[in-house]
Design a protein around this motif. Structure first.
Motif, mmCIF file in Angstrom:
data_model
loop_
_atom_site.group_PDB
_atom_site.id
_atom_site.type_symbol
_atom_site.label_atom_id
_atom_site.label_comp_id
_atom_site.label_asym_id
_atom_site.label_seq_id
_atom_site.Cartn_x
_atom_site.Cartn_y
_atom_site.Cartn_z
ATOM 1 N N TYR A 7 4.885 2.010 -8.556
ATOM 2 C CA TYR A 7 3.515 1.488 -8.490
ATOM 3 C C TYR A 7 3.476 -0.010 -8.835
ATOM 4 O O TYR A 7 2.847 -0.803 -8.127
ATOM 5 C CB TYR A 7 2.628 2.283 -9.447
ATOM 6 C CG TYR A 7 1.287 1.668 -9.721
ATOM 7 C CD1 TYR A 7 0.267 1.762 -8.792
ATOM 8 C CD2 TYR A 7 1.043 0.991 -10.909
ATOM 9 C CE1 TYR A 7 -0.964 1.195 -9.039
ATOM 10 C CE2 TYR A 7 -0.176 0.429 -11.160
ATOM 11 C CZ TYR A 7 -1.184 0.527 -10.225
ATOM 12 O OH TYR A 7 -2.395 -0.051 -10.483
ATOM 13 N N ILE B 9 1.880 6.244 -7.269
ATOM 14 C CA ILE B 9 0.816 7.005 -7.930
ATOM 15 C C ILE B 9 1.052 8.499 -7.775
ATOM 16 O O ILE B 9 0.892 9.266 -8.724
ATOM 17 C CB ILE B 9 -0.568 6.586 -7.383
ATOM 18 C CG1 ILE B 9 -0.913 5.193 -7.891
ATOM 19 C CG2 ILE B 9 -1.642 7.585 -7.791
ATOM 20 C CD1 ILE B 9 -2.169 4.615 -7.274
ATOM 21 N N SER C 294 -4.756 -3.163 -1.676
ATOM 22 C CA SER C 294 -3.626 -2.886 -2.562
ATOM 23 C C SER C 294 -3.893 -3.369 -3.990
ATOM 24 O O SER C 294 -3.483 -2.721 -4.949
ATOM 25 C CB SER C 294 -2.352 -3.524 -2.025
ATOM 26 O OG SER C 294 -2.446 -4.928 -2.050
ATOM 27 N N SER D 225 -6.166 -1.292 -6.691
ATOM 28 C CA SER D 225 -5.620 -0.179 -7.462
ATOM 29 C C SER D 225 -5.172 -0.586 -8.865
ATOM 30 O O SER D 225 -4.698 0.264 -9.613
ATOM 31 C CB SER D 225 -4.440 0.438 -6.712
ATOM 32 O OG SER D 225 -3.342 -0.437 -6.737
ATOM 33 N N ILE E 290 2.363 1.694 -3.505
ATOM 34 C CA ILE E 290 1.340 2.075 -4.477
ATOM 35 C C ILE E 290 0.985 3.551 -4.333
ATOM 36 O O ILE E 290 0.913 4.280 -5.324
ATOM 37 C CB ILE E 290 0.093 1.174 -4.334
ATOM 38 C CG1 ILE E 290 0.405 -0.207 -4.886
ATOM 39 C CG2 ILE E 290 -1.101 1.774 -5.052
ATOM 40 C CD1 ILE E 290 -0.661 -1.239 -4.617
ATOM 41 N N VAL E 291 0.797 4.016 -3.119
ATOM 42 C CA VAL E 291 0.451 5.426 -2.902
ATOM 43 C C VAL E 291 1.587 6.341 -3.336
ATOM 44 O O VAL E 291 1.374 7.343 -4.038
ATOM 45 C CB VAL E 291 0.068 5.670 -1.420
ATOM 46 C CG1 VAL E 291 -0.027 7.147 -1.114
ATOM 47 C CG2 VAL E 291 -1.232 4.969 -1.093
ATOM 48 N N LEU F 44 -6.669 1.445 -11.587
ATOM 49 C CA LEU F 44 -6.077 2.779 -11.643
ATOM 50 C C LEU F 44 -4.836 2.790 -12.539
ATOM 51 O O LEU F 44 -4.598 3.749 -13.268
ATOM 52 C CB LEU F 44 -5.729 3.257 -10.234
ATOM 53 C CG LEU F 44 -5.293 4.696 -10.081
ATOM 54 C CD1 LEU F 44 -6.418 5.625 -10.532
ATOM 55 C CD2 LEU F 44 -4.914 4.985 -8.660
ATOM 56 N N ILE G 95 0.830 -1.211 0.000
ATOM 57 C CA ILE G 95 0.000 0.000 0.000
ATOM 58 C C ILE G 95 0.859 1.253 0.000
ATOM 59 O O ILE G 95 0.586 2.212 -0.726
ATOM 60 C CB ILE G 95 -0.974 -0.019 1.195
ATOM 61 C CG1 ILE G 95 -2.027 -1.088 0.961
ATOM 62 C CG2 ILE G 95 -1.619 1.339 1.394
ATOM 63 C CD1 ILE G 95 -2.987 -1.277 2.084
#
Length: 90
Positions: free
Chosen positions: A46, A17, A69, A72, A13-14, A75, A10
């Motif tokens: 990511y 992005i 997670s 996403s 990924i944050v 996205l 997580i």
């Protein structure tokens, strides 16, 4: 069992992005002529987060964070479509 992979997934990924999207409005943080390099770097971070999320599934970690997670992934697909719309044929 610790939820180590889910947590790292997580976070990556944050961060990925944010780095990939930061040169586009409304964030619009630029670093001069090196700003476009942030897009592939952020996307690589990511993808690393997605990979670690898949590892969390394989290791069968407890908890709900592994599902968040992997939610996403659409996205990332939208980001590729967004870049294709801006840049055109690659």
């Amino acid at each position: 069992m610790k939820r180590k992979y889910s947590k790292y997934s997580i976070i990556l990924i944050v961060v990925g992005i944010f780095i990939a999207y930061m040169i586009f409005p409304p964030i619009n943080i630029t670093f001069g002529k090196w700003s476009m390099i942030a897009i592939p770097i952020g996307f690589a971070i990511y993808l690393t987060g997605i990979t670690i999320g898949i590892i969390a599934f394989i290791k069968k970690e407890k908890g709900f964070m592994k599902y968040i997670s992997l939610l996403s992934i659409p996205l990332g697909v939208l980001f590729i479509a967004f870049l294709y719309a801006i840049v055109g044929k690659i």
